[in-house]
Design a protein around this motif. Structure first.
Motif, mmCIF file in Angstrom:
data_model
loop_
_atom_site.group_PDB
_atom_site.id
_atom_site.type_symbol
_atom_site.label_atom_id
_atom_site.label_comp_id
_atom_site.label_asym_id
_atom_site.label_seq_id
_atom_site.Cartn_x
_atom_site.Cartn_y
_atom_site.Cartn_z
ATOM 1 N N GLU A 197 38.743 43.128 36.112
ATOM 2 C CA GLU A 197 39.570 43.974 36.860
ATOM 3 C C GLU A 197 40.158 43.549 38.381
ATOM 4 O O GLU A 197 41.319 43.816 38.856
ATOM 5 C CB GLU A 197 38.778 45.193 37.016
ATOM 6 C CG GLU A 197 38.562 45.933 35.739
ATOM 7 C CD GLU A 197 38.025 47.407 35.814
ATOM 8 O OE1 GLU A 197 37.505 47.836 35.170
ATOM 9 O OE2 GLU A 197 38.174 47.935 37.135
ATOM 10 N N GLU A 229 34.320 43.097 36.026
ATOM 11 C CA GLU A 229 34.436 43.109 37.423
ATOM 12 C C GLU A 229 35.645 42.107 37.897
ATOM 13 O O GLU A 229 36.377 42.022 38.389
ATOM 14 C CB GLU A 229 33.184 43.078 38.126
ATOM 15 C CG GLU A 229 32.408 44.379 38.454
ATOM 16 C CD GLU A 229 31.137 43.879 39.240
ATOM 17 O OE1 GLU A 229 30.070 44.939 39.025
ATOM 18 O OE2 GLU A 229 31.289 43.011 39.974
ATOM 19 N N SER A 236 43.994 43.349 39.182
ATOM 20 C CA SER A 236 44.358 44.013 40.579
ATOM 21 C C SER A 236 45.241 42.971 41.430
ATOM 22 O O SER A 236 46.053 43.334 42.123
ATOM 23 C CB SER A 236 43.315 44.666 41.218
ATOM 24 O OG SER A 236 43.464 45.205 42.526
#
Length: 153
Positions: A14, A11, A18
């Motif tokens: 990512e 998490e 992002s």
């Protein structure tokens, strides 16, 4: 525990990736809107790309650190499980010894109680025999006294 740490690392990676993509998009828009020259844009984008690559490397390093931590924690957990198993075995052995000792003590107590009863019976018999012997001796003494009186007279 391992899966939660792995999920946390994924998490984090990512999420940071992002954010970096959004940042690149914003930079592209700002450069396009500002009207700077193409070479200036390319140079600025190249600098941004290098920064993003460094951030991505740091994210990967962080994920690797988390993986190493998970491996270490798993090893500790295995060690603790082994210790727990050894302690459980020791407890079982001690409980068995305690039960055996308890049974031996109960047997010894029963034997001692039987012995005490036998001694009481012997003592009671001896006491009665002694009482009877005393009565015999009194009788004998009286007969001797009678004989002595008879000789004196």
């Amino acid at each position: 525990m391992e899966s939660s740490l792995m999920a946390e690392a994924a998490e984090t990676s990512e999420s940071e990736a992002s954010e970096l993509r959004e940042h690149v998009q914003l930079l592209k828009q700002v450069l396009a809107a500002s009207g700077t020259s193409r070479s200036s844009q390319i140079s600025s984008l190249e600098d941004q790309r290098k920064m993003l690559a460094l951030q991505l490397g740091a994210t990967k390093s962080s994920a690797e650190t988390l993986k190493e931590r998970v491996v270490g924690l798993k090893a500790q957990l295995d060690d603790l499980r082994g210790e727990k198993s050894q302690l459980e075995d020791e407890v079982t052995g001690l409980e068995s010894e305690l039960e055996t000792s308890k049974q031996q003590r109960q047997q010894e107590v029963a034997e001692l109680q039987t012995h005490v009863l036998l001694l009481r019976k012997v003592l009671a018999g001896n006491s009665q025999a002694l009482h009877n012997r005393i009565l015999e001796m009194r009788s004998y003494v009286k007969s001797l006294e009678v004989q002595l009186d008879a000789r004196r007279a």
